[in-house]
Each structure stands twice: as C-alpha cells, then as structure tokens.
Design an enzyme around this catalytic site. Structure first.
Site, PDB file in Angstrom:
ATOM      1  N   GLU A 104     -14.637 -31.992  40.090  1.00  0.00           N
ATOM      2  CA  GLU A 104     -14.074 -30.986  39.172  1.00  0.00           C
ATOM      3  C   GLU A 104     -12.876 -30.284  39.807  1.00  0.00           C
ATOM      4  O   GLU A 104     -12.760 -30.234  41.038  1.00  0.00           O
ATOM      5  CB  GLU A 104     -15.138 -29.922  38.854  1.00  0.00           C
ATOM      6  CG  GLU A 104     -15.652 -29.905  37.438  1.00  0.00           C
ATOM      7  CD  GLU A 104     -14.643 -29.531  36.354  1.00  0.00           C
ATOM      8  OE1 GLU A 104     -13.405 -29.663  36.543  1.00  0.00           O
ATOM      9  OE2 GLU A 104     -15.102 -29.108  35.288  1.00  0.00           O
ATOM     10  N   ASP A 105     -12.011 -29.716  38.978  1.00  0.00           N
ATOM     11  CA  ASP A 105     -10.888 -28.953  39.504  1.00  0.00           C
ATOM     12  C   ASP A 105     -11.331 -27.580  40.005  1.00  0.00           C
ATOM     13  O   ASP A 105     -10.939 -27.128  41.067  1.00  0.00           O
ATOM     14  CB  ASP A 105      -9.774 -28.805  38.448  1.00  0.00           C
ATOM     15  CG  ASP A 105     -10.254 -28.235  37.114  1.00  0.00           C
ATOM     16  OD1 ASP A 105     -11.481 -27.993  36.939  1.00  0.00           O
ATOM     17  OD2 ASP A 105      -9.398 -28.018  36.226  1.00  0.00           O
ATOM     18  N   ASP A 108     -15.447 -21.883  37.613  1.00  0.00           N
ATOM     19  CA  ASP A 108     -15.048 -20.505  37.306  1.00  0.00           C
ATOM     20  C   ASP A 108     -16.331 -19.761  36.904  1.00  0.00           C
ATOM     21  O   ASP A 108     -17.099 -19.356  37.767  1.00  0.00           O
ATOM     22  CB  ASP A 108     -13.997 -20.600  36.188  1.00  0.00           C
ATOM     23  CG  ASP A 108     -13.387 -19.263  35.790  1.00  0.00           C
ATOM     24  OD1 ASP A 108     -13.578 -18.285  36.505  1.00  0.00           O
ATOM     25  OD2 ASP A 108     -12.719 -19.208  34.745  1.00  0.00           O
ATOM     26  N   GLY A 110     -18.781 -21.276  35.586  1.00  0.00           N
ATOM     27  CA  GLY A 110     -19.822 -22.272  35.848  1.00  0.00           C
ATOM     28  C   GLY A 110     -20.416 -22.856  34.578  1.00  0.00           C
ATOM     29  O   GLY A 110     -21.256 -23.758  34.644  1.00  0.00           O
ATOM     30  N   THR A 112     -19.087 -24.793  32.202  1.00  0.00           N
ATOM     31  CA  THR A 112     -18.770 -26.220  32.010  1.00  0.00           C
ATOM     32  C   THR A 112     -19.639 -27.087  32.907  1.00  0.00           C
ATOM     33  O   THR A 112     -20.240 -28.070  32.460  1.00  0.00           O
ATOM     34  CB  THR A 112     -17.290 -26.483  32.350  1.00  0.00           C
ATOM     35  OG1 THR A 112     -16.493 -25.547  31.643  1.00  0.00           O
ATOM     36  CG2 THR A 112     -16.869 -27.895  31.999  1.00  0.00           C
ATOM     37  N   LYS A 136     -14.361 -19.846  42.037  1.00  0.00           N
ATOM     38  CA  LYS A 136     -14.118 -18.393  41.873  1.00  0.00           C
ATOM     39  C   LYS A 136     -15.467 -17.669  41.926  1.00  0.00           C
ATOM     40  O   LYS A 136     -16.112 -17.483  40.889  1.00  0.00           O
ATOM     41  CB  LYS A 136     -13.436 -18.109  40.533  1.00  0.00           C
ATOM     42  CG  LYS A 136     -11.992 -18.560  40.426  1.00  0.00           C
ATOM     43  CD  LYS A 136     -11.401 -18.121  39.089  1.00  0.00           C
ATOM     44  CE  LYS A 136     -10.034 -18.712  38.852  1.00  0.00           C
ATOM     45  NZ  LYS A 136      -9.577 -18.528  37.454  1.00  0.00           N
ATOM     46  N   ASP A 164      -3.632 -26.106  34.257  1.00  0.00           N
ATOM     47  CA  ASP A 164      -2.619 -25.806  33.252  1.00  0.00           C
ATOM     48  C   ASP A 164      -2.735 -24.392  32.710  1.00  0.00           C
ATOM     49  O   ASP A 164      -3.781 -23.757  32.790  1.00  0.00           O
ATOM     50  CB  ASP A 164      -2.761 -26.768  32.065  1.00  0.00           C
ATOM     51  CG  ASP A 164      -3.972 -26.426  31.209  1.00  0.00           C
ATOM     52  OD1 ASP A 164      -5.088 -26.371  31.760  1.00  0.00           O
ATOM     53  OD2 ASP A 164      -3.804 -26.175  29.998  1.00  0.00           O
ATOM     54  N   ARG A 170       0.624 -28.737  34.752  1.00  0.00           N
ATOM     55  CA  ARG A 170      -0.261 -29.669  35.461  1.00  0.00           C
ATOM     56  C   ARG A 170       0.489 -30.529  36.478  1.00  0.00           C
ATOM     57  O   ARG A 170      -0.086 -31.005  37.450  1.00  0.00           O
ATOM     58  CB  ARG A 170      -0.950 -30.612  34.461  1.00  0.00           C
ATOM     59  CG  ARG A 170      -1.938 -29.949  33.545  1.00  0.00           C
ATOM     60  CD  ARG A 170      -2.797 -31.010  32.863  1.00  0.00           C
ATOM     61  NE  ARG A 170      -3.472 -30.513  31.675  1.00  0.00           N
ATOM     62  CZ  ARG A 170      -4.626 -29.860  31.689  1.00  0.00           C
ATOM     63  NH1 ARG A 170      -5.203 -29.575  32.830  1.00  0.00           N
ATOM     64  NH2 ARG A 170      -5.186 -29.468  30.569  1.00  0.00           N
TER      65      ARG A 170
HETATM   66  P1  IMP Z   1     -15.892 -22.523  33.583  1.00  0.00           P
HETATM   67  O1  IMP Z   1     -16.691 -23.233  32.529  1.00  0.00           O
HETATM   68  O2  IMP Z   1     -15.698 -21.061  33.245  1.00  0.00           O
HETATM   69  O3  IMP Z   1     -16.441 -22.706  34.973  1.00  0.00           O
HETATM   70  O4  IMP Z   1     -14.435 -23.083  33.517  1.00  0.00           O
HETATM   71  C1  IMP Z   1     -14.143 -24.331  33.936  1.00  0.00           C
HETATM   72  C2  IMP Z   1     -12.819 -24.802  33.429  1.00  0.00           C
HETATM   73  O5  IMP Z   1     -11.926 -23.744  33.094  1.00  0.00           O
HETATM   74  C3  IMP Z   1     -12.127 -25.581  34.519  1.00  0.00           C
HETATM   75  O6  IMP Z   1     -12.530 -26.920  34.518  1.00  0.00           O
HETATM   76  C4  IMP Z   1     -10.671 -25.376  34.198  1.00  0.00           C
HETATM   77  O7  IMP Z   1     -10.237 -26.391  33.323  1.00  0.00           O
HETATM   78  C5  IMP Z   1     -10.611 -24.029  33.506  1.00  0.00           C
HETATM   79  N1  IMP Z   1     -10.116 -22.977  34.407  1.00  0.00           N
HETATM   80  C6  IMP Z   1     -10.860 -22.045  35.054  1.00  0.00           C
HETATM   81  N2  IMP Z   1     -10.093 -21.242  35.812  1.00  0.00           N
HETATM   82  C7  IMP Z   1      -8.817 -21.690  35.646  1.00  0.00           C
HETATM   83  C8  IMP Z   1      -7.551 -21.281  36.218  1.00  0.00           C
HETATM   84  O8  IMP Z   1      -7.421 -20.352  37.032  1.00  0.00           O
HETATM   85  N3  IMP Z   1      -6.470 -21.998  35.808  1.00  0.00           N
HETATM   86  C9  IMP Z   1      -6.544 -23.042  34.926  1.00  0.00           C
HETATM   87  N4  IMP Z   1      -7.712 -23.457  34.400  1.00  0.00           N
HETATM   88  C10 IMP Z   1      -8.843 -22.790  34.763  1.00  0.00           C
END
Ligand code: IMP
Length: 180
Positions: A104-105, A108, A110, A112, A136, A164, A170
């Site tokens: 994963e990139d 954040d 969590g 996803t 994060k 992005d 990107r």
């Molecule tokens: P989560 O479900 O909140 O953990 O978010 C995951 C997804 O949000 C990541 O796979 C990213 O695609 C996107 N994302 C979270 N933080 C950032 C950021 O700082 N910049 C760009 N995309 C982000």
C-alpha cells in the site's frame, strides 16, 4: 533534482521527502522482505492507484521467486477520507494457502486496509502481511499490525511518488506536503 514548491489545482505543496531518501526507504523494505521470506514464494498485491510507483520500485529489491497482482480499491476524495470503500477489482488468481504481502502507499485512518484484510482473510491465505510506504499514526483508528512501514509521518497531506491531490501529482518523483 527539482525541489521547488509545486501548485496542483488550488493548493501549493512544499518539498517533503527527496527522491534519494525514498529510494533508500524502498531498498530497506525490499531487503527486509526478501530476508523474511527467504525460501518462500509470496504473492505481492500492489494496491492501485497510489502504490503504483512504490510497488514498481519495491519489486526491484525483492530477491525472491514471486507473483505480483495489481488490485484496486478506493476510499478517498480530495483531502478528506470519505470512510466509504468501494469494491475490490483485479484479484483474478487464487491466494488460498499462499503467503500474501499487501503493498500500500499509506495507511491513514486504516479503513481501506481493514476492508482489504477482511476481504483477503476470507480467501484463506497461508499468511497475510502488510507493507506500507507511509503511516499516519495520529489518524489511525484501527488496530491491525503493519508488518513493514517505510516511514511514519505526522498528519499532513502529501502528494508525489504515486500520491495524488484530486488526481494530480502522482508523477512527481519525490514527496511534497501541503502548504497551509
Ligand atoms: P485510509 O482508508 O484512511 O487509511 O486511507 C487510505 C487511502 O487514502 C490511501 O490509500 C491513499 O490513497 C489515501 N490517502 C491518505 N492520506 C493521503 C495523503 O496524504 N495524500 C494522498 N492520499 C492519501
């Protein structure tokens, strides 16, 4: 290398992590995974779109006989997580009884990854590990373990190296953080 601030749509971004530091992080992750999985043939699931650049670079440091699948799921719009997760596409092979590494990139909130873990556990892999370039911790709302973390960062919005802002940025070879 161009480390000037960049403007994407209505926001300005300042240089955050240079390309050479990113490459060092990625090489370290690749070496660690290669050593931990020595003698095994894992399946790497690279989560698009965000992890396309990280995933491609990481795989060059994986010294194992392995398979790679590119999968897609989306939970994000603009700079706020929507907390909704769409369906998973692209996993066309069985992962039953396989050692699986999700690439994963960023983790954040969590949300996803939590969804992905649930989906993949149902498919009965032998083992399931997570490799995320960024984490994060201040935003994290779940309690799963992240096996491989490139770098933990504060609660800042980043672009570049696959990340992005509304579809832009990107292609940038290094990471930028938003200028408030
Ligand atoms: P989560 O479900 O909140 O953990 O978010 C995951 C997804 O949000 C990541 O796979 C990213 O695609 C996107 N994302 C979270 N933080 C950032 C950021 O700082 N910049 C760009 N995309 C982000």
């Amino acid at each position: 290398m161009n480390m000037q601030p960049v403007t994407l749509k209505d926001k300005q971004f300042k240089p955050y992590i240079p390309a050479d530091e990113l490459q060092q992080i990625v090489a370290r992750l690749g070496e660690q995974i290669s050593s931990d999985y020595a003698g095994k043939s894992p399946v790497f699931l690279i989560v698009l779109n965000g992890a396309f650049m990280f995933g491609a670079d990481l795989m060059k440091h994986i010294d194992l006989t392995c398979r790679i699948s590119l999968i897609k799921v989306s939970s994000y719009q603009g700079m706020q997580s929507t907390h909704t997760v769409s369906e998973l596409i692209g996993l066309n092979e069985s992962i039953e009884n396989e050692d699986v590494v999700i690439v994963e990139d960023i983790v954040d909130t969590g949300v996803t990854m939590d969804h992905l873990l649930g989906t993949f556990k149902d498919k009965k892999p032998k083992s399931l590990a997570i490799c995320s370039l960024l984490f994060k911790p201040d935003k994290f709302t779940k309690n799963f373990k992240i096996d491989y973390i490139g770098k933990s960062i504060p609660n800042e919005f980043v672009v570049g190296y696959g990340f992005d802002y509304e579809g832009y940025g990107r292609n940038l070879p290094c990471l930028y953080s938003v200028k408030e």
